[in-house]
Design a protein around this motif. Structure first.
Motif, PDB file in Angstrom:
ATOM      1  N   THR A  63      30.989  29.924  17.021  1.00  0.00           N
ATOM      2  CA  THR A  63      30.652  31.059  16.164  1.00  0.00           C
ATOM      3  C   THR A  63      31.918  31.806  15.776  1.00  0.00           C
ATOM      4  O   THR A  63      32.901  31.837  16.524  1.00  0.00           O
ATOM      5  N   LEU A  64      31.863  32.425  14.587  1.00  0.00           N
ATOM      6  CA  LEU A  64      32.975  33.243  14.118  1.00  0.00           C
ATOM      7  C   LEU A  64      32.419  34.543  13.571  1.00  0.00           C
ATOM      8  O   LEU A  64      31.603  34.541  12.631  1.00  0.00           O
ATOM      9  N   GLY A  65      32.831  35.671  14.181  1.00  0.00           N
ATOM     10  CA  GLY A  65      32.431  36.986  13.704  1.00  0.00           C
ATOM     11  C   GLY A  65      33.375  37.475  12.626  1.00  0.00           C
ATOM     12  O   GLY A  65      34.588  37.461  12.803  1.00  0.00           O
ATOM     13  N   THR A  66      32.835  37.913  11.500  1.00  0.00           N
ATOM     14  CA  THR A  66      33.651  38.216  10.326  1.00  0.00           C
ATOM     15  C   THR A  66      34.227  39.628  10.340  1.00  0.00           C
ATOM     16  O   THR A  66      35.075  39.942   9.503  1.00  0.00           O
ATOM     17  N   ILE A  67      33.785  40.496  11.242  1.00  0.00           N
ATOM     18  CA  ILE A  67      34.291  41.862  11.297  1.00  0.00           C
ATOM     19  C   ILE A  67      34.511  42.265  12.745  1.00  0.00           C
ATOM     20  O   ILE A  67      33.944  41.671  13.672  1.00  0.00           O
ATOM     21  N   ILE A 127      36.388  36.261  16.981  1.00  0.00           N
ATOM     22  CA  ILE A 127      36.037  37.471  16.245  1.00  0.00           C
ATOM     23  C   ILE A 127      37.253  37.909  15.427  1.00  0.00           C
ATOM     24  O   ILE A 127      38.351  38.065  15.978  1.00  0.00           O
ATOM     25  N   VAL A 128      37.066  38.078  14.114  1.00  0.00           N
ATOM     26  CA  VAL A 128      38.130  38.564  13.244  1.00  0.00           C
ATOM     27  C   VAL A 128      38.244  40.074  13.438  1.00  0.00           C
ATOM     28  O   VAL A 128      37.305  40.814  13.144  1.00  0.00           O
ATOM     29  N   THR A 129      39.386  40.530  13.928  1.00  0.00           N
ATOM     30  CA  THR A 129      39.533  41.947  14.291  1.00  0.00           C
ATOM     31  C   THR A 129      40.452  42.731  13.362  1.00  0.00           C
ATOM     32  O   THR A 129      40.439  43.958  13.370  1.00  0.00           O
ATOM     33  N   ARG A 130      41.277  42.049  12.565  1.00  0.00           N
ATOM     34  CA  ARG A 130      42.288  42.781  11.793  1.00  0.00           C
ATOM     35  C   ARG A 130      41.889  43.004  10.330  1.00  0.00           C
ATOM     36  O   ARG A 130      42.491  43.821   9.664  1.00  0.00           O
TER      37      ARG A 130
END
Length: 594
Positions: free
Chosen positions: A426-430, A451-454
């Motif tokens: 899974t990849l979280g976009t925000i 998880i994309v954090t930046r």
């Protein structure tokens, strides 16, 4: 002086005396008439009767009515009521019910009292002493319990004689199953052969195996001796059975020599346990063959994704499809309240199929609600070929707004359906994505989460890196097996696949007196099952002062328990989660989400 007298004196001379007299007379007359009417019509009302009087009247009516109802009496019944004193009733507050037991009724002798016998009536009668009643048997609990209420078996079986089977004399070195041919006949049929060659490979129907006959019984011969002799089917001796090679005994292909294992250990002297981190990689780039795989990319297209984030997702997916290996099969799906597949089945990664998938991705729009479970549950039914792993990448913010919305329910329900058959990444976009759902959904299904954090600008590079790591699997469906009494506790219980470009990491805890790490890992390769048998001395590992090895092990254990809780909630699992967090002084992740 009263008001009436003063009135008359004051108005005697004013001419109103006569008028006042008339009013007084009329008032007296009306009063007399009114009281007379009231006494005439309401005379039966017991204005001053007490509760005891009411009880007497009520009981008298009730018991008199009861006697008359059973039999018509020739004379009225006189009822003598002997009640408690009123003072007693009032003092105790017992009410009228306590006086009922002391009531006595008298009536005609023929009605209430049986007639007496005289001496003449008993002249010819023999009076005997009454028989002594049989004493009741003491209660036997066992007898009560074992009593048969309904017989199920026929009673005829009880009358049959018991049969004794005689002991069979055992003969040493004789098998329990013997052929229906004597040893002499077998020797004569194969004269010249060594006597210890008694293993026979016969054609179907040539030799019939029957139960051994009693000693002294005739032996039935049903074998075609001439055919056995001519074909010479005796081709091995007994000792040949013990000359199997390791490859003939097992179908597992040893793989530990093809892998590189790095161990780090950590532990304090005051602790009963030490901890280790095991990193498994391929020994060199060419040592293991790459498995062709089936890769599915699932894109969340709900309104919460927003068009800005979806733009970068489309860019990343189309770029990755441009370079996918042709020996893989691909598919792309979008989901809102349900999934929409680009292809109805897996497609080879040919240029034409890649182009069709890219066109499907570029038409994705952010709109509508999100039903994550409703869109993903059909993935477990996708066709899968043996030895060919199925890898799914779910790109989403992790928030389900319709259908099944509880994160724990989604994780548990999907994981129970999947049972580790497909690997879910899974990849979280925000940064504010539902990390609990995304991380646990991946952890419970042989995957991992990013998880994309930046910012949304990092979405393409994160998708690209994750897909590149998992596109080359070499070993799938890995299972770890330890001795039950080893005291070693390893997580995760359900590991990821082994990939060429991604190391397999295992965390463990072992007793301080344990000297070696011994376990077996079994997985599936291209055309056969493989196993890795590890026998590693803990002393050979590098000793680390990195306390994160211990905390990472505790985190892995909590994640594993949380996954078990999502699949089947129980108070015991919840207690284990809280106890582990307390013992290792860790902040319990996702507190309140379970």
């Amino acid at each position: 002086m009263g008001y009436f007298e003063r009135h008359f004196i004051d108005h005697e001379d004013s001419g109103g005396t006569a008028k006042n007299v008339i009013f007084a007379v009329v008032a007296v007359v009306l009063s007399i008439v009114l009281h007379g009417v009231l006494f005439h019509y309401l005379g039966d009302i017991p204005f001053a009767s007490s509760k005891l009087d009411d009880a007497k009247k009520f009981l008298k009516k009730q018991y008199t009515a009861a006697i008359v109802e059973h039999k018509e009496l020739t004379q009225p019944v006189e009822v003598e009521q002997e009640l408690l004193l009123e003072a007693d009733l009032e003092a105790t507050g017992a009410g009228i019910a306590s006086g009922i037991s002391k009531l006595k009724f008298e009536s005609e002798d023929s009605e209430l009292i049986p007639s007496l016998l005289n001496a003449n009536d008993l002249k010819d009668t023999k009076i005997v002493a009454p028989e002594e009643l049989e004493k009741p048997k003491p209660w036997n609990a066992r007898q009560e319990i074992l009593e048969i209420e309904e017989a199920k078996a026929t009673t005829e079986l009880l009358t049959l004689e018991r049969m004794d089977i005689p002991d069979v004399t055992r003969v040493e070195m004789v098998p329990d199953l013997t052929m229906s041919i004597s040893q002499d006949e077998l020797a004569s049929a194969f004269s010249g052969e060594e006597s210890d060659e008694f293993f026979i490979a016969a054609k179907p129907g040539t030799i019939n195996l029957v139960a051994p006959e009693p000693v002294g019984a005739a032996v039935v011969v049903e074998s075609n001796v001439e055919e056995l002799k001519s074909e010479n089917l005796i081709d091995q001796k007994a000792e040949n059975l013990y000359k199997e090679t390791q490859q003939e005994i097992t179908e597992l292909k040893p793989l530990e020599d093809l892998l590189k294992v790095n161990m780090q250990t950590y532990g304090s002297n005051s602790d009963d346990y030490k901890y280790f981190k095991l990193q498994i990689n391929r020994a060199n780039p060419e040592i293991l063959p790459k498995l062709p795989s089936d890769i599915l990319i699932v894109q969340d297209c709900s309104a919460s994704m927003t068009e800005q984030k979806l733009y970068f997702c489309r860019q990343a997916i189309t770029n990755w499809l441009e370079n996918v290996s042709e020996d893989n099969r691909i598919n792309v799906a979008s989901f809102r309240t349900n999934e929409e597949m680009c292809f109805g089945e897996w497609k080879e990664a040919t240029p034409a199929n890649v182009e069709a998938a890219q066109d499907f991705v570029m038409k994705m729009k952010a709109d509508g609600n999100t039903d994550i479970y409703g869109s993903m549950k059909s993935l477990v039914d996708m066709p899968r070929l043996p030895g060919r792993p199925v890898i799914v990448l779910v790109i989403s913010d992790g928030y389900s707004t319709t259908g099944m919305t509880a994160s724990t329910a989604i994780i548990g329900q999907f994981s129970r359906l999947n049972e580790g058959r497909i690997s879910v990444f899974t990849l979280g976009t925000i940064k504010l994505a539902n990390t609990y759902l995304l991380e646990q959904l991946a952890y419970c299904n042989r995957g991992d989460a990013e998880i994309v954090t930046r910012g949304r600008w990092d979405i393409p590079i994160e998708i690209q890196n994750l897909l590149d790591e998992v596109k080359n699997p070499v070993l799938t469906d890995i299972k770890l097996m330890f001795s039950k009494d080893s005291g070693i506790e390893v997580y995760p219980n359900q590991t990821e696949n082994l990939y060429l470009d991604r190391e397999l990491v295992i965390y463990g805890r072992y007793p301080v007196d344990k000297e070696r790490l011994v376990f077996q890992a079994i997985g599936e390769s291209i055309d056969k099952s493989c196993d890795m048998v590890f026998n590693i001395p803990f002393a050979s590992g590098s000793v680390s002062d990195d306390k994160t090895i211990e905390s990472d092990w505790a985190k892995q254990k909590v994640y594993s328990l949380m996954g078990d809780y999502a699949k089947k909630p129980s108070l015991d699992l919840m207690n284990q989660i809280n106890d582990t967090a307390r013992i290792y002084k860790m902040k319990l992740p996702y507190r309140g989400r379970l």
